[in-house]
Write an enzyme that holds these catalytic residues in place. Sequence first.
Site, short mmCIF file in Angstrom:
data_model
loop_
_atom_site.label_atom_id
_atom_site.label_comp_id
_atom_site.label_asym_id
_atom_site.label_seq_id
_atom_site.Cartn_x
_atom_site.Cartn_y
_atom_site.Cartn_z
N CYS A 25 41.58 39.69 35.82
CA CYS A 25 42.03 39.37 34.46
C CYS A 25 40.85 38.94 33.59
O CYS A 25 40.17 37.95 33.90
CB CYS A 25 43.08 38.27 34.51
SG CYS A 25 43.71 37.77 32.88
N ARG A 48 45.97 48.00 32.03
CA ARG A 48 46.06 48.54 33.40
C ARG A 48 47.27 48.03 34.16
O ARG A 48 47.47 48.40 35.32
CB ARG A 48 44.79 48.18 34.16
CG ARG A 48 43.51 48.73 33.55
CD ARG A 48 42.29 48.10 34.19
NE ARG A 48 42.22 46.66 33.90
CZ ARG A 48 41.30 45.83 34.41
NH1 ARG A 48 40.41 46.32 35.26
NH2 ARG A 48 41.31 44.56 34.08
N ASP A 58 46.77 43.31 29.42
CA ASP A 58 45.84 44.27 30.00
C ASP A 58 46.51 45.64 30.14
O ASP A 58 47.61 45.77 30.70
CB ASP A 58 45.38 43.78 31.37
CG ASP A 58 44.18 44.53 31.90
OD1 ASP A 58 44.30 45.76 32.08
OD2 ASP A 58 43.13 43.91 32.15
N HIS A 82 47.26 39.06 37.10
CA HIS A 82 46.63 40.14 37.87
C HIS A 82 45.18 39.76 38.19
O HIS A 82 44.49 39.14 37.39
CB HIS A 82 46.69 41.47 37.12
CG HIS A 82 45.89 41.50 35.84
ND1 HIS A 82 44.61 42.01 35.78
CD2 HIS A 82 46.18 41.08 34.59
CE1 HIS A 82 44.16 41.90 34.54
NE2 HIS A 82 45.09 41.34 33.80
N CYS A 103 50.36 39.99 31.42
CA CYS A 103 49.13 40.08 30.64
C CYS A 103 49.14 41.33 29.78
O CYS A 103 49.74 42.35 30.14
CB CYS A 103 47.94 40.08 31.59
SG CYS A 103 46.33 40.11 30.74
#
Length: 215
Positions: free
Chosen positions: A101, A46, A44, A98, A42
């Site tokens: 998400c 993080r 993302d 994750h 992803c």
Amino acid sequence: MTPYEQLFQNNRLWAEEQLRADPDFFNRLAREQRPDFLYIGCSDSRVPANQIMGLSPGDVFVHRNVANLVNNVDLNVMSVINYGVKHLDVKHIIVCGHYGCGGVKAAMQPRDLGILNPWLRNIRDVYRMHKAELDSLEDEARRYDRLVELNVTEQYTNIIKTAAVQQSFLARGYPTVHGWVFDLRNGLIKDLNLDFRETLRNIQEVYDLTGTVWR
């Protein structure tokens, strides 16, 4: 110093640190890459691919998009898979979602999200296929986590449908495909323990692109 300017300062400090620890670091990095792993994750911020696996630059070939989708009409991800398999000889392909998400959560909500609609529809399709199981989960947080896992499983399957993966596995015995979920709450990777060979056998009647039956 602005936050943008700080990035260049950070870069210089990082480069100096690498050279102090290993004077040959950048000489090796500049050589042709031969990673064993292709990671599809992803976007993302993080979930940094190298860091969560404890790997260094050059150890993993990375593709990231919203909600770690493997869509057969997305030339970006298809090109990454093809290049990774046929030119880099990756031994393992990992699709990693994750918990927490945002893309998966957005797909669970009955809202018009504009240009994101066709992208997130891939996740909504996963929900539709597993609606009975998901709706049986009364706890919304658990339903959210489970859709993350089911989405990873679907994208894992989409990778196995590709000609590059099937042909390489038949000819060379690799790559193997894996499905993971990263847990932001504790920093640990969860292996969904998906059976690659069994999945390949189960889908080959429809998606076999080699003309060869796996036993």
